[in-house]
Design an enzyme around this catalytic site. Sequence first.
Site, short mmCIF file in Angstrom:
data_model
loop_
_atom_site.label_atom_id
_atom_site.label_comp_id
_atom_site.label_asym_id
_atom_site.label_seq_id
_atom_site.Cartn_x
_atom_site.Cartn_y
_atom_site.Cartn_z
N GLY A 1 0.51 -1.04 0.15
CA GLY A 1 0.19 -0.14 0.26
C GLY A 1 1.00 1.17 0.28
O GLY A 1 1.87 1.22 1.06
N VAL A 2 0.07 1.83 -0.40
CA VAL A 2 1.16 3.52 -0.42
C VAL A 2 0.17 4.47 -0.44
O VAL A 2 -0.90 4.65 -1.27
CB VAL A 2 2.04 3.50 -2.60
CG1 VAL A 2 2.54 4.76 -2.43
CG2 VAL A 2 2.04 2.18 -2.86
N GLY B 1 -0.21 9.01 1.45
CA GLY B 1 0.46 10.01 1.66
C GLY B 1 1.77 10.04 2.28
O GLY B 1 2.37 10.87 2.23
N PHE B 2 1.44 9.72 3.90
CA PHE B 2 2.21 9.32 5.23
C PHE B 2 3.13 7.79 4.95
O PHE B 2 4.05 8.70 5.45
CB PHE B 2 1.33 8.55 5.82
CG PHE B 2 0.85 7.22 5.94
CD1 PHE B 2 1.72 6.29 6.02
CD2 PHE B 2 -0.09 7.10 4.27
CE1 PHE B 2 1.20 4.96 5.28
CE2 PHE B 2 -0.80 5.84 4.84
CZ PHE B 2 0.25 4.94 5.33
N GLY B 3 3.01 7.76 3.51
CA GLY B 3 4.22 6.35 2.88
C GLY B 3 3.55 5.33 2.89
O GLY B 3 2.77 5.19 2.02
N ASP C 1 -11.31 10.01 9.36
CA ASP C 1 -11.31 9.71 7.93
C ASP C 1 -11.91 7.97 7.18
O ASP C 1 -11.56 7.33 7.20
CB ASP C 1 -9.83 9.90 7.77
CG ASP C 1 -8.97 9.99 6.52
OD1 ASP C 1 -10.31 10.31 5.43
OD2 ASP C 1 -7.85 9.30 5.74
#
Length: 873
Positions: free
Chosen positions: A527-528, A530-532, A645
């Site tokens: 998984g990719v 925004g946080f890493g 979220d």
Amino acid sequence: MKNHSMLTPFFFLFSIFHHITVATSTPPYIAVDNITLDCGSFGNSKAADERDWIGDKGSKYGPMEQNNESNPSEAQRQASSVESIPYRTARLSYSQFTYVFPVTPGPKFVRLYFYSAAYSGFTMSKDFFTVKAGSFTLLRNFSASIHTDSSGKKYFVKEFCINVEKNTKLNLTFIPFISYYAFINGIEVVSMPMDLYYTSSSSIIEGKVPVYVGQAPRFYINYSMALEMVYRLNIGGSSISPVQDTGLFRQWSEGGRTDYFLSKGVIPRDPSLNLKYSKIPKYIAPDAVYQSAVTMGPDRIRNSMSNLTWELPVETGFNYLVRLHFCEIDPGIHVSGSRVFTIYVDYQLAEETADVISWADNSDTPYYKDYVVMIQNKGEDSHTLAIDLHPRTDATFRDAILNGAEVFKLSDPSGNLASVNMAPPSARAASKSKTKKTMFIAIGSGVGFLVVASLVCFMVLCKLKKTERYGSYHPLAKWWCWFRPDPYKREFKRRTASSLPGELCRYFRLDEIKTATNNFNEDLIVGVGGFGNVYKGLIEQGNITVAIKRMKQESRQGAHEFMTEIEMLSKLRHVHLVSLIGYCNDKGEMILVYEYMANGTLRHHLYDTPNDPLTWKQRLHICIGAARGLHYLHTCTKHPIIHRDVKTTNILLDEKWVAKVSDFGLSKMGLDNTAVSTLVKGTWGYLDPDYARRQQLTEKSDVYSFGVVMFEVLCARKALNQRLQEEERNLASWARKCIERGTINEIIDPYLMNKIAPECFKIYVELAESCVSDHGIERPKMNDVMEKLEFALKLQEYAEATKDTNLEVVSFRVATTNGAPWYNNVYHGQVLESTSGTELSTTSTGLSYPGLDSVPISITNQDDSSKNKNNSS
Ligand SMILES: *[C@@H]1O[C@H](CO)[C@@H](O)[C@H](O)[C@H]1NC(C)=O
Ligand SMILES: *[C@@H]1O[C@H](CO)[C@@H](O)[C@H](O)[C@H]1NC(C)=O
Ligand SMILES: *[C@@H]1O[C@H](CO)[C@@H](O)[C@H](O)[C@H]1NC(C)=O
């Protein structure tokens, strides 16, 4: 330990209950023969437990003697802790003597009471003798002064089971070794049911024949064998005295040291629990055995890495009968498949799938299982017989349960129960300390761990921040100590309990993380965000798969905040929340380690996916699970935890398709990958307009986002799709428009057409619509959402159970508040069964589904699809 004293009044209360029940009820079994012989005394006497004993002097049972020289004698000094009946007096002799019991035919308990003390006229501890019952050798070259009971007491009972044939008597012969004496304080003979431990014809009919572990499917305990009781444990409960038994006068020992069991895994006794004896006779074991139990506790991850273990030292060279008592008394478990585990006896597979509910057909229903295992003599005298219960990963709960255990030694073909090659005391002096240490150790590998965890759980949470202080602390090493504990090192365990910071959330060193992820190998990225990146990793020597989330440099924050969040996250444990296993903040890294969710995100089963579409019921189950997880977040602490979220990529699915909410709390940490301003956090499309307007965050913002998720699930389309026309871009507002116009049925996932029961559909759509109401106050609480979804599922199940397989057109109209019809003709009847692929792919997803018809599916690149999995952001 302090907690021990806290529980004492508890146990005290339980024992009072015991006495009340005993005093007022007749036992389930009335023994025909019930002889209690107080050796070396005269006349009748009452023991402390009110049982009547008769003296052997002048009794009809004997003793018969060879040279008439046995002596009744009293213990010269009796410790006050030793009960006077039958231990105060004994019969001792330098020559052989025999008691003869004329009893009814059938199996009997024979209990021999010994108290090793100084008796007048006999040299202390010069006892060395053999005891025979008919053709059986019960004890050979035995010395009571060397043998002590499990708790180190000098008085103890040896219990045997012997079958008495028709027209024979039960003779008990005591034969001393030359220049040594034999002695006995008390003898008890009690009849038992034919099928209690022996394999009777009825046991064969009912299939209750022991499994011969590692050898054969069956082992018959026939009446020509004698048994010696080695362990009888009330697991999770306190000891049960002979008069509290089912009329068989068996002593049940406390199933473990209580301080091991001060854990979440123990189900303490509920004396009011009404047991249903529909599967086994009531005399098998007292209620108290089934009313308490030991489980592994709620931590799935740790459970799946460990065994619930009992380690019981036994003599080698014999077969052993291992009887395990089960009763599912956890009020949360009523269906089979919930708690399924594997049973190993002596490190061999004994039961592949143990499922107490499926065996007993019901909860609160006692059941037992018998196993026979051969313990070979491989040179050593003693062997540790292990009973290992290991949760199966395909069960709903990764857990095991045990209520009671009995272990019997079985006589060898020559009728011998005694251990071989025993030398007289003098010759054995050297090895004395190590002989016959029959102390049993009950250690749930998992339980031991959980105890430690629960004892310090609060302390730990406060200490988490101070982790740095434990510089050279090596979590992995200690981890294995808990799971492979050395039973004799209790002190080590205690120290462990008071000083470890990481029970609830493990600390990983960076090199451990690097090993787990093959040095952050890109092939392992699942998984990719925004946080890493999220990596799939292997820990515990490759045995456990985890999801490892590594923060990008720029999304890393202060170490202090990080630790505060970890502390909060590790407190949140729920079936429908993805568990945080551990973290790493070595060398400026910020890494979170989560349980691995094999089926990835909900989104990747809805659209833009090569995955099979989920059935409507699966989708409902997933929504219910996620709603439960969110409800837990909103209610588990004094101040609600707002997820901020909620979206389909934050709802993950495990290998059993159980939905779990992930990334809770992360939004607050600034670790999310939201595409919104720093002030208002969330994800476009899911964002509560009320919150965006007023910037006031409440639980109802999560409810709004959940409503969007519900539409996404129903329609299999994105929450926000910029490529669509203005009106259709935002799913929530588009769905509301469609509901208003009565065309909602036109935008649902075509795969679902004709598959949703109308009543269920109505509830679902109304619910989703109310969740996305403009104002928070108009939205339901998560609790209501949960209940309505459950109701919707029931309606669907009911409809499926009763409906014709061939659905014709079903149409209905429902009035919205403003009176307009908002949908109809939901069921179009047989639309999809004959649909061609082209029609299917005109749906919003633009993808064809396999399994529905003969449309060929294109298999996407393996790497791509694996990247979609477990994208936890
Ligand atoms: C056991 O008892 C029976 C009946 O009294 C007797 O015939 C037999 O000799 C006894 N056996 C022994 C070993 O004492
Ligand atoms: C559980 O016990 C069995 C038998 O002793 C053993 O083979 C197995 O490896 C153990 N499993 C774990 C996770 O410790
Ligand atoms: C009992 O002890 C004696 C004396 O040491 C010995 O000769 C005999 O073999 C022992 N019996 C068994 C069965 O070990």
